[in-house]
Design an enzyme around this catalytic site. Structure first.
Site, PDB file in Angstrom:
ATOM      1  N   GLU A 123       0.846  -1.205   0.000  1.00  0.00           N
ATOM      2  CA  GLU A 123       0.000   0.000   0.000  1.00  0.00           C
ATOM      3  C   GLU A 123       0.876   1.247   0.000  1.00  0.00           C
ATOM      4  O   GLU A 123       1.820   1.347   0.787  1.00  0.00           O
ATOM      5  CB  GLU A 123      -0.888   0.003   1.240  1.00  0.00           C
ATOM      6  CG  GLU A 123      -1.647   1.303   1.469  1.00  0.00           C
ATOM      7  CD  GLU A 123      -2.241   1.391   2.862  1.00  0.00           C
ATOM      8  OE1 GLU A 123      -2.469   2.523   3.329  1.00  0.00           O
ATOM      9  OE2 GLU A 123      -2.467   0.338   3.494  1.00  0.00           O
ATOM     10  N   LYS A 144     -10.341  -3.090   7.836  1.00  0.00           N
ATOM     11  CA  LYS A 144      -9.085  -2.666   8.458  1.00  0.00           C
ATOM     12  C   LYS A 144      -9.368  -2.214   9.892  1.00  0.00           C
ATOM     13  O   LYS A 144     -10.131  -1.262  10.105  1.00  0.00           O
ATOM     14  CB  LYS A 144      -8.494  -1.521   7.627  1.00  0.00           C
ATOM     15  CG  LYS A 144      -7.401  -0.710   8.297  1.00  0.00           C
ATOM     16  CD  LYS A 144      -7.003   0.437   7.375  1.00  0.00           C
ATOM     17  CE  LYS A 144      -6.156   1.470   8.069  1.00  0.00           C
ATOM     18  NZ  LYS A 144      -5.776   2.582   7.157  1.00  0.00           N
TER      19      LYS A 144
END
Length: 203
Positions: free
Chosen positions: A45, A135
């Protein structure tokens, strides 16, 4: 409306780790991503927090595609961020919080959303929309017990513990019920790389 992010079932299949490369600049981001890939970490990411991050994301996405890996955009909080991520070649987008509009917009444009949650209300709202991967953020502040407690009422939800996670505490979150953890600075610490390699090999 139902949003499907079950793509992460396969994406996290080989290893329970994701790399977050925040504010490293182009050269260090590329080097650190290569370290992550060598460890077996397939998801990387790149948070979008400066104009240069978009160019770095695009370059890294090209490299990842050639290797069969996936790169995503992080800190995605607006539709514009989603558009930037898509144009740069990202496969997924990660947000710090839960926003139905952002997750739906990303999914509608072919990107897999991974929104952040920090409460039972967030989890219930997100899962009601069909999302199975979330998340847990900020994980270190929430604590490992938060994961265990959330797995009670939401046993089928898969959490990626993010925020304050390193090679030294990643196992505790995995043992608490997280399906994956996201690490950042650990990838630049030679002392932590052997620990990350051990975690990466855990299925």
């Amino acid at each position: 409306m139902s949003i499907d992010n079950s793509w992460f079932d396969t994406a996290f299949g080989p290893t329970p780790l994701m790399a977050i490369l925040r504010g490293l600049g182009r050269a260090r981001t590329i080097r650190t991503a290569q370290t992550a890939w060598e460890l077996g970490i397939q998801l990387v990411e790149v948070p979008l927090q400066s104009p240069g991050d978009i160019d770095t994301l695009a370059e890294l996405a090209d490299l990842a595609r050639a290797e069969g890996f996936a790169v995503g955009a992080g800190t995605v909080t607006t539709r514009e961020h989603v558009d930037q991520a898509r144009r740069a070649g990202a496969r997924f987008v990660v947000s710090p919080g839960w926003d139905l509009d952002i997750s739906a917009y990303a999914a509608d444009h072919g990107l897999h959303p991974l929104p952040g949650v920090g409460s039972a209300t967030d989890v219930q709202t997100a899962t009601a929309q069909g999302l199975t991967w979330l998340k847990a953020f900020p994980a270190a502040a929430l604590g490992r017990n938060w994961i265990t407690l959330m797995k009670g009422p939401f046993p089928h939800t898969r959490f990626v513990a993010t925020g304050g996670i390193s090679a030294t505490n990643a196992d505790t979150f995995l043992e608490a019920g997280a399906q994956a953890v996201a690490v950042g600075s650990s990838l630049g610490d030679p002392d932590q790389l052997p620990l990350l390699a051990k975690i990466a090999a855990r299925v």
